[in-house]
Design a protein around this motif. Structure first.
Motif, PDB file in Angstrom:
ATOM      1  N   ASP A  85       0.851  -1.185   0.000  1.00  0.00           N
ATOM      2  CA  ASP A  85       0.000   0.000   0.000  1.00  0.00           C
ATOM      3  C   ASP A  85       0.893   1.243   0.000  1.00  0.00           C
ATOM      4  O   ASP A  85       1.987   1.218   0.574  1.00  0.00           O
ATOM      5  CB  ASP A  85      -0.864   0.049   1.264  1.00  0.00           C
ATOM      6  N   HIS A  86       0.408   2.293  -0.620  1.00  0.00           N
ATOM      7  CA  HIS A  86       1.142   3.556  -0.656  1.00  0.00           C
ATOM      8  C   HIS A  86       0.201   4.733  -0.485  1.00  0.00           C
ATOM      9  O   HIS A  86      -0.936   4.700  -0.965  1.00  0.00           O
ATOM     10  CB  HIS A  86       1.888   3.724  -1.991  1.00  0.00           C
ATOM     11  N   GLU A  87       0.700   5.747   0.194  1.00  0.00           N
ATOM     12  CA  GLU A  87       0.035   7.041   0.200  1.00  0.00           C
ATOM     13  C   GLU A  87       0.514   7.791  -1.033  1.00  0.00           C
ATOM     14  O   GLU A  87       1.685   7.694  -1.403  1.00  0.00           O
ATOM     15  CB  GLU A  87       0.383   7.840   1.450  1.00  0.00           C
ATOM     16  N   ARG A  88      -0.406   8.513  -1.661  1.00  0.00           N
ATOM     17  CA  ARG A  88      -0.055   9.309  -2.838  1.00  0.00           C
ATOM     18  C   ARG A  88       0.101  10.763  -2.407  1.00  0.00           C
ATOM     19  O   ARG A  88      -0.796  11.336  -1.789  1.00  0.00           O
ATOM     20  CB  ARG A  88      -1.130   9.180  -3.916  1.00  0.00           C
ATOM     21  N   TRP A  89       1.237  11.347  -2.760  1.00  0.00           N
ATOM     22  CA  TRP A  89       1.529  12.748  -2.463  1.00  0.00           C
ATOM     23  C   TRP A  89       1.850  13.431  -3.784  1.00  0.00           C
ATOM     24  O   TRP A  89       2.458  12.821  -4.667  1.00  0.00           O
ATOM     25  CB  TRP A  89       2.708  12.856  -1.507  1.00  0.00           C
ATOM     26  N   ALA A  90       1.452  14.695  -3.941  1.00  0.00           N
ATOM     27  CA  ALA A  90       1.704  15.400  -5.197  1.00  0.00           C
ATOM     28  C   ALA A  90       1.924  16.883  -4.946  1.00  0.00           C
ATOM     29  O   ALA A  90       1.481  17.449  -3.935  1.00  0.00           O
ATOM     30  CB  ALA A  90       0.541  15.200  -6.165  1.00  0.00           C
ATOM     31  N   ILE A  91       2.599  17.503  -5.909  1.00  0.00           N
ATOM     32  CA  ILE A  91       2.824  18.947  -5.903  1.00  0.00           C
ATOM     33  C   ILE A  91       2.779  19.423  -7.351  1.00  0.00           C
ATOM     34  O   ILE A  91       3.226  18.706  -8.257  1.00  0.00           O
ATOM     35  CB  ILE A  91       4.166  19.315  -5.221  1.00  0.00           C
ATOM     36  N   THR A  92       2.209  20.587  -7.574  1.00  0.00           N
ATOM     37  CA  THR A  92       2.211  21.184  -8.914  1.00  0.00           C
ATOM     38  C   THR A  92       3.189  22.341  -8.939  1.00  0.00           C
ATOM     39  O   THR A  92       3.614  22.845  -7.886  1.00  0.00           O
ATOM     40  CB  THR A  92       0.810  21.700  -9.306  1.00  0.00           C
ATOM     41  N   ASN A  93       3.517  22.774 -10.155  1.00  0.00           N
ATOM     42  CA  ASN A  93       4.442  23.897 -10.273  1.00  0.00           C
ATOM     43  C   ASN A  93       3.879  25.149  -9.603  1.00  0.00           C
ATOM     44  O   ASN A  93       4.612  25.914  -8.981  1.00  0.00           O
ATOM     45  CB  ASN A  93       4.858  24.140 -11.731  1.00  0.00           C
ATOM     46  N   ALA A  94       2.564  25.372  -9.686  1.00  0.00           N
ATOM     47  CA  ALA A  94       1.955  26.536  -9.039  1.00  0.00           C
ATOM     48  C   ALA A  94       2.060  26.436  -7.519  1.00  0.00           C
ATOM     49  O   ALA A  94       2.338  27.432  -6.839  1.00  0.00           O
ATOM     50  CB  ALA A  94       0.492  26.673  -9.464  1.00  0.00           C
ATOM     51  N   MET A  95       1.849  25.234  -6.964  1.00  0.00           N
ATOM     52  CA  MET A  95       1.982  25.042  -5.519  1.00  0.00           C
ATOM     53  C   MET A  95       3.401  25.354  -5.055  1.00  0.00           C
ATOM     54  O   MET A  95       3.602  25.892  -3.970  1.00  0.00           O
ATOM     55  CB  MET A  95       1.625  23.599  -5.135  1.00  0.00           C
ATOM     56  N   ALA A  96       4.382  25.013  -5.880  1.00  0.00           N
ATOM     57  CA  ALA A  96       5.789  25.249  -5.539  1.00  0.00           C
ATOM     58  C   ALA A  96       6.235  26.659  -5.877  1.00  0.00           C
ATOM     59  O   ALA A  96       7.342  27.059  -5.511  1.00  0.00           O
ATOM     60  CB  ALA A  96       6.667  24.232  -6.266  1.00  0.00           C
ATOM     61  N   GLY A  97       5.394  27.405  -6.609  1.00  0.00           N
ATOM     62  CA  GLY A  97       5.774  28.763  -7.012  1.00  0.00           C
ATOM     63  C   GLY A  97       6.847  28.780  -8.081  1.00  0.00           C
ATOM     64  O   GLY A  97       7.642  29.711  -8.155  1.00  0.00           O
ATOM     65  N   ILE A  98       6.878  27.750  -8.919  1.00  0.00           N
ATOM     66  CA  ILE A  98       7.899  27.629  -9.965  1.00  0.00           C
ATOM     67  C   ILE A  98       7.195  27.373 -11.295  1.00  0.00           C
ATOM     68  O   ILE A  98       7.290  26.299 -11.874  1.00  0.00           O
ATOM     69  CB  ILE A  98       8.894  26.491  -9.653  1.00  0.00           C
ATOM     70  N   VAL A  99       6.459  28.337 -11.783  1.00  0.00           N
ATOM     71  CA  VAL A  99       5.735  28.196 -13.035  1.00  0.00           C
ATOM     72  C   VAL A  99       6.612  28.747 -14.164  1.00  0.00           C
ATOM     73  O   VAL A  99       7.012  29.907 -14.125  1.00  0.00           O
ATOM     74  CB  VAL A  99       4.379  28.941 -12.989  1.00  0.00           C
ATOM     75  N   PRO A 100       6.924  27.926 -15.174  1.00  0.00           N
ATOM     76  CA  PRO A 100       7.781  28.403 -16.258  1.00  0.00           C
ATOM     77  C   PRO A 100       7.076  29.481 -17.089  1.00  0.00           C
ATOM     78  O   PRO A 100       5.843  29.501 -17.182  1.00  0.00           O
ATOM     79  CB  PRO A 100       8.055  27.152 -17.093  1.00  0.00           C
ATOM     80  N   ALA A 101       7.868  30.354 -17.685  1.00  0.00           N
ATOM     81  CA  ALA A 101       7.305  31.426 -18.524  1.00  0.00           C
ATOM     82  C   ALA A 101       6.565  30.849 -19.724  1.00  0.00           C
ATOM     83  O   ALA A 101       5.533  31.364 -20.136  1.00  0.00           O
ATOM     84  CB  ALA A 101       8.405  32.374 -18.976  1.00  0.00           C
ATOM     85  N   GLU A 102       7.093  29.786 -20.282  1.00  0.00           N
ATOM     86  CA  GLU A 102       6.480  29.118 -21.438  1.00  0.00           C
ATOM     87  C   GLU A 102       6.229  27.655 -21.087  1.00  0.00           C
ATOM     88  O   GLU A 102       7.090  27.005 -20.508  1.00  0.00           O
ATOM     89  CB  GLU A 102       7.420  29.172 -22.647  1.00  0.00           C
ATOM     90  N   PRO A 103       5.066  27.116 -21.452  1.00  0.00           N
ATOM     91  CA  PRO A 103       4.827  25.693 -21.203  1.00  0.00           C
ATOM     92  C   PRO A 103       5.699  24.826 -22.111  1.00  0.00           C
ATOM     93  O   PRO A 103       6.256  25.306 -23.100  1.00  0.00           O
ATOM     94  CB  PRO A 103       3.345  25.520 -21.552  1.00  0.00           C
ATOM     95  N   HIS A 104       5.817  23.568 -21.771  1.00  0.00           N
ATOM     96  CA  HIS A 104       6.545  22.628 -22.609  1.00  0.00           C
ATOM     97  C   HIS A 104       5.876  22.577 -23.975  1.00  0.00           C
ATOM     98  O   HIS A 104       4.646  22.624 -24.066  1.00  0.00           O
ATOM     99  CB  HIS A 104       6.570  21.240 -21.954  1.00  0.00           C
ATOM    100  N   PRO A 105       6.666  22.458 -25.067  1.00  0.00           N
ATOM    101  CA  PRO A 105       6.069  22.475 -26.400  1.00  0.00           C
ATOM    102  C   PRO A 105       5.083  21.348 -26.689  1.00  0.00           C
ATOM    103  O   PRO A 105       4.272  21.475 -27.612  1.00  0.00           O
ATOM    104  CB  PRO A 105       7.273  22.386 -27.343  1.00  0.00           C
ATOM    105  N   THR A 106       5.082  20.288 -25.895  1.00  0.00           N
ATOM    106  CA  THR A 106       4.129  19.195 -26.140  1.00  0.00           C
ATOM    107  C   THR A 106       2.764  19.462 -25.508  1.00  0.00           C
ATOM    108  O   THR A 106       1.841  18.687 -25.739  1.00  0.00           O
ATOM    109  CB  THR A 106       4.667  17.854 -25.603  1.00  0.00           C
ATOM    110  N   LEU A 107       2.633  20.521 -24.723  1.00  0.00           N
ATOM    111  CA  LEU A 107       1.333  20.830 -24.123  1.00  0.00           C
ATOM    112  C   LEU A 107       0.418  21.412 -25.191  1.00  0.00           C
ATOM    113  O   LEU A 107       0.750  22.411 -25.827  1.00  0.00           O
ATOM    114  CB  LEU A 107       1.485  21.832 -22.968  1.00  0.00           C
ATOM    115  N   PRO A 108      -0.749  20.803 -25.425  1.00  0.00           N
ATOM    116  CA  PRO A 108      -1.660  21.343 -26.429  1.00  0.00           C
ATOM    117  C   PRO A 108      -2.160  22.726 -26.039  1.00  0.00           C
ATOM    118  O   PRO A 108      -2.214  23.085 -24.856  1.00  0.00           O
ATOM    119  CB  PRO A 108      -2.819  20.352 -26.443  1.00  0.00           C
ATOM    120  N   GLU A 109      -2.545  23.515 -27.019  1.00  0.00           N
ATOM    121  CA  GLU A 109      -3.076  24.837 -26.736  1.00  0.00           C
ATOM    122  C   GLU A 109      -4.411  24.774 -26.013  1.00  0.00           C
ATOM    123  O   GLU A 109      -4.753  25.658 -25.242  1.00  0.00           O
ATOM    124  CB  GLU A 109      -3.242  25.632 -28.038  1.00  0.00           C
ATOM    125  N   ARG A 110      -5.202  23.742 -26.306  1.00  0.00           N
ATOM    126  CA  ARG A 110      -6.539  23.635 -25.713  1.00  0.00           C
ATOM    127  C   ARG A 110      -6.763  22.249 -25.136  1.00  0.00           C
ATOM    128  O   ARG A 110      -6.271  21.302 -25.541  1.00  0.00           O
ATOM    129  CB  ARG A 110      -7.608  23.901 -26.763  1.00  0.00           C
TER     130      ARG A 110
END
Length: 186
Positions: free
Chosen positions: A161-186
């Protein structure tokens, strides 16, 4: 940006690390069991290094700045791009350096690397509920608990069994200026 006064740096695991890595794994058996199993022989280590040469896996050593010694390891596994932009963390301190805060500093650097350079959106960590040191590590870094998964990973000869823990870039305050090129526009 990462703190300039971190006592550790990150660098990719490579084949030249074999003697030090294997010695640290041997010295850390009691610390790691039953939480994880790391390569303990030269052939298994070499296969491990090869695994992390692909674009969807990174193995980063947490090294002490003062000596260059390996203090721990943080892997970014199963990096998925497209709409997900996520990776799964695996990590281990090594016994000679455990309990000194090196892994907390290393995880901070990994967050900056993953959310800045790699431009990921989310990182997950799966932690066995009884692994209190590991839970403290992710909690200190700002990860949130997202529940428990029965029989999630096969470790030390059994489905655990495992507990699941997660963090997003916004939670960490580290949001890149440009998203990765593989992220779709919509």
């Amino acid at each position: 940006m990462p703190h300039k006064d971190h006592r550790v740096t990150l660098r990719p695991l490579n084949a030249d690390d074999e003697p030090e890595f294997l010695a640290l794994v041997a010295a850390s058996t009691d610390l790691h069991r039953p939480w994880m199993s790391l390569p303990g022989t030269p052939p298994v280590f070499r296969a491990y290094v090869e695994r992390y040469k692909g674009p969807d896996e990174e193995s980063l050593l947490v090294c002490r700045r003062d000596t260059g010694a390996i203090a721990g390891l943080i892997n970014i596994n199963s990096i998925i791009r497209g709409r997900f932009q996520s990776g799964s963390l695996g990590y281990a301190a090594f016994a000679p350096s455990a309990g000194r805060g090196y892994m907390s500093e290393g995880l901070d650097l990994v967050l900056h690397h993953a959310f800045g350079r790699l431009r990921l959106h989310r990182l997950e960590a799966q932690v066995q509920p009884e692994n209190h040191a590991s839970i403290r590590l992710v909690r200190r870094a700002g990860f949130r608990s997202e529940g428990r998964s029965p029989d999630l990973l096969f470790i030390d000869g059994a489905w655990r069994d495992h507990e699941r823990w997660a963090i997003t870039n916004a939670m960490a305050g580290i949001v890149p200026a440009e998203p990765h090129p593989t992220l779709p526009e919509r």
